[in-house]
Design a protein around this motif. Sequence first.
Motif, mmCIF file in Angstrom:
data_model
loop_
_atom_site.group_PDB
_atom_site.id
_atom_site.type_symbol
_atom_site.label_atom_id
_atom_site.label_comp_id
_atom_site.label_asym_id
_atom_site.label_seq_id
_atom_site.Cartn_x
_atom_site.Cartn_y
_atom_site.Cartn_z
ATOM 1 N N GLY A 87 42.934 41.637 40.887
ATOM 2 C CA GLY A 87 42.556 42.855 41.594
ATOM 3 C C GLY A 87 41.513 42.636 42.670
ATOM 4 N N GLU A 96 47.451 56.567 42.669
ATOM 5 C CA GLU A 96 47.500 55.556 43.724
ATOM 6 C C GLU A 96 46.881 54.219 43.299
ATOM 7 N N GLU A 97 46.138 54.239 42.198
ATOM 8 C CA GLU A 97 45.472 53.026 41.724
ATOM 9 C C GLU A 97 46.335 52.304 40.686
ATOM 10 N N LYS A 98 46.465 51.003 40.836
ATOM 11 C CA LYS A 98 47.089 50.164 39.821
ATOM 12 C C LYS A 98 45.994 49.359 39.127
ATOM 13 N N CYS A 99 46.258 48.981 37.891
ATOM 14 C CA CYS A 99 45.220 48.254 37.167
ATOM 15 C C CYS A 99 45.832 47.196 36.258
ATOM 16 N N GLU A 100 45.011 46.230 35.894
ATOM 17 C CA GLU A 100 45.311 45.262 34.852
ATOM 18 C C GLU A 100 44.097 45.189 33.937
ATOM 19 N N MET A 127 44.191 46.843 43.691
ATOM 20 C CA MET A 127 44.343 46.819 42.232
ATOM 21 C C MET A 127 42.976 46.703 41.576
ATOM 22 N N SER A 170 52.319 40.531 29.970
ATOM 23 C CA SER A 170 53.546 41.320 30.022
ATOM 24 C C SER A 170 54.560 40.867 28.976
ATOM 25 N N GLU A 229 50.239 46.372 31.595
ATOM 26 C CA GLU A 229 48.976 46.196 32.327
ATOM 27 C C GLU A 229 48.020 45.229 31.628
#
Length: 331
Positions: free
Chosen positions: A85, A31-35, A1, A306, A60
């Motif tokens: 991450g 394929e990448e997740k993020c915050e 992440m 969230s 996010e």
Amino acid sequence: MLSFVIPCYRSEHTVGIVVEEILQTVAARPEEKCEIILVNDGSPDHTADAIKALAQKHPEVVAVDLSRNFGQHSALMAGFHQVRGDIIICLDDDGQTPACECLKLIDKVNEGHDIVFAEYGERKQSAFRNLGSKFNAACNHFFFAQPKELKANSYFACRRFVVDSALQYPNPFPYVTGLLFQSVGTYANVRVEHKERMEGSSGYNLKKLIGLWLNGVTAFSIKPLRLASYLGWIVAAIGFLFALITIIRKIVDPAIQAGWASTVALIMVMGGLIIGLIGIVGEYIGRIYLSINRYPQFVVREVVRSGDLQTPSAASCVESTEAEGNSALGA
């Protein structure tokens, strides 16, 4: 992440644009997740409401609202306490650090570097800020052994362990650049474009730049104390030599009159030097005092993640107190 940390100050109209740019850029790699962690550093406008709205709109986004203005570096530390991450990217809220080029920094980190800084060909900022950046780079090299070839600034990406190491710093007045360099072994620069500010002007004035410089120097180096000691001995030697010459001249020519102007000037120079050196020692003692009294790095009023509102109690007002607190830039 991927974790993006953005200190926010007077950016109610620009931070949303930066967030959208990040989301669009990361979307190019499914394929990448993020915050995205947005930290309101006590902004006097409606930045707090803007980042809370973004947190409710985008899952996010995490909105962290500090109780007052603690400074950019303390806001970064507050954001570091929220990251989840493996790679952390820090950038500005005014659009000058192009979020669309963050993948360049991330790819360079994935090549095996611990930290990667953006390098600007031409900075779109005032001559005063450019001069301040050069002075800060020179200080980083002298006090923190930052390599001369490395260009450090507020836009960078690093591995998680680098941030975890910085979070072990428990005292007020953090200097993030110095904290990060304590643990990195490999580093690099990546050329990116430096954009114009979307609106407004820099929040750093001369007073804040001097405060930032003092934070770094007094928190991570004893060289000023050594320089003060050397300077004291040098001035003492010059004074002794001056006195010796005066005595010899008086012996050779007894008719020479004593010079009141030179005596007063010497006293003023010596007095000013002594007061200045005591001031350097006082800076260190003052920061020791504040650290002993657990002066907070930052105080979190509330966190929105969230869409859920989290309000820390007064006893845990510094999220970093779980690791013994953190530091305020004092701007």
